[in-house]
Scaffold this active site. Sequence first.
Site, PDB file in Angstrom:
ATOM      1  N   GLY A   7      -4.226   2.889   7.742  1.00 57.70           N
ATOM      2  CA  GLY A   7      -5.642   2.759   8.064  1.00 57.70           C
ATOM      3  C   GLY A   7      -6.025   1.297   8.056  1.00 57.70           C
ATOM      4  N   GLY A   8      -7.274   1.037   8.293  1.00 55.54           N
ATOM      5  CA  GLY A   8      -7.764  -0.329   8.339  1.00 55.54           C
ATOM      6  C   GLY A   8      -7.910  -0.942   6.958  1.00 55.54           C
ATOM      7  N   GLY A  12      -9.590   2.662   2.099  1.00 58.07           N
ATOM      8  CA  GLY A  12      -9.366   3.583   0.992  1.00 58.07           C
ATOM      9  C   GLY A  12      -7.921   4.016   0.831  1.00 58.07           C
ATOM     10  CG  HIS A  47      -4.275  -3.740  -5.439  1.00 54.82           C
ATOM     11  ND1 HIS A  47      -4.496  -2.467  -4.988  1.00 54.82           N
ATOM     12  CD2 HIS A  47      -4.518  -4.545  -4.375  1.00 54.82           C
ATOM     13  CE1 HIS A  47      -4.849  -2.484  -3.722  1.00 54.82           C
ATOM     14  NE2 HIS A  47      -4.868  -3.739  -3.320  1.00 54.82           N
ATOM     15  CB  ALA A  49      -8.103  -4.007 -12.767  1.00 56.72           C
ATOM     16  CD  GLU A  59       4.037  -8.313 -10.061  1.00 57.87           C
ATOM     17  OE1 GLU A  59       4.380  -9.501  -9.879  1.00 57.87           O
ATOM     18  OE2 GLU A  59       3.027  -7.984 -10.686  1.00 57.87           O
ATOM     19  CG  ASP A  80      -0.680  -0.976  -1.906  1.00 58.67           C
ATOM     20  OD1 ASP A  80      -0.780  -1.332  -0.721  1.00 58.67           O
ATOM     21  OD2 ASP A  80      -1.661  -0.798  -2.647  1.00 58.67           O
TER      22      ASP A  80
END
Length: 172
Positions: A7-8, A12, A47, A49, A59, A80
């Site tokens: 999505g953009g 969300g 992110h 938090a 990471e 992500d």
Amino acid sequence: MITFITGGIKSGKTKFGLKIGQKYQKKVYIATAEPFDEEMKKKIDLHRAERSGCWETIEEPINLDDAVKRSIEFDFVMIDCITVWLNNLLYHQKDLNEYIDRFIISLKDMKNDVVIISNEIGMGVIPLEKTTREYLNLLGITNQNIADISDKVVFMVSGYPLFLKGELNNEL
């Protein structure tokens, strides 16, 4: 099961992926971002938090296939995001095809539930600049390859999911 969420910007995607992961006890968040500037550092902190300590974090800005292999012990894996990862590969001048192929192959071996986040950025005007056009094409093709091997594909719009492949089955 692999769920691909696209999505953009600020649609969300991450929030929806984190919601899916709530029901799992052993979960890991694979973060691809590198803090190149102050804005990105703040985004990374935000992110972190959002995950509020319930998540393990790996990471890994470059070797995403290695991070996927290291996450085998978890019930749920959230990656992500692909958009930033491809940017990292370009920035560090890596062999794009090699890294993307290795990542796709690593996903095919996964037995746990996986959510992969990526942006859908090729829906606007065609950029004048060649490098930007090449990046858009690369991300679009990579997104298609991930969607092909995914059980579910979700397109986020204004915080709401549209299921393009598969359907909602007690995820939330």
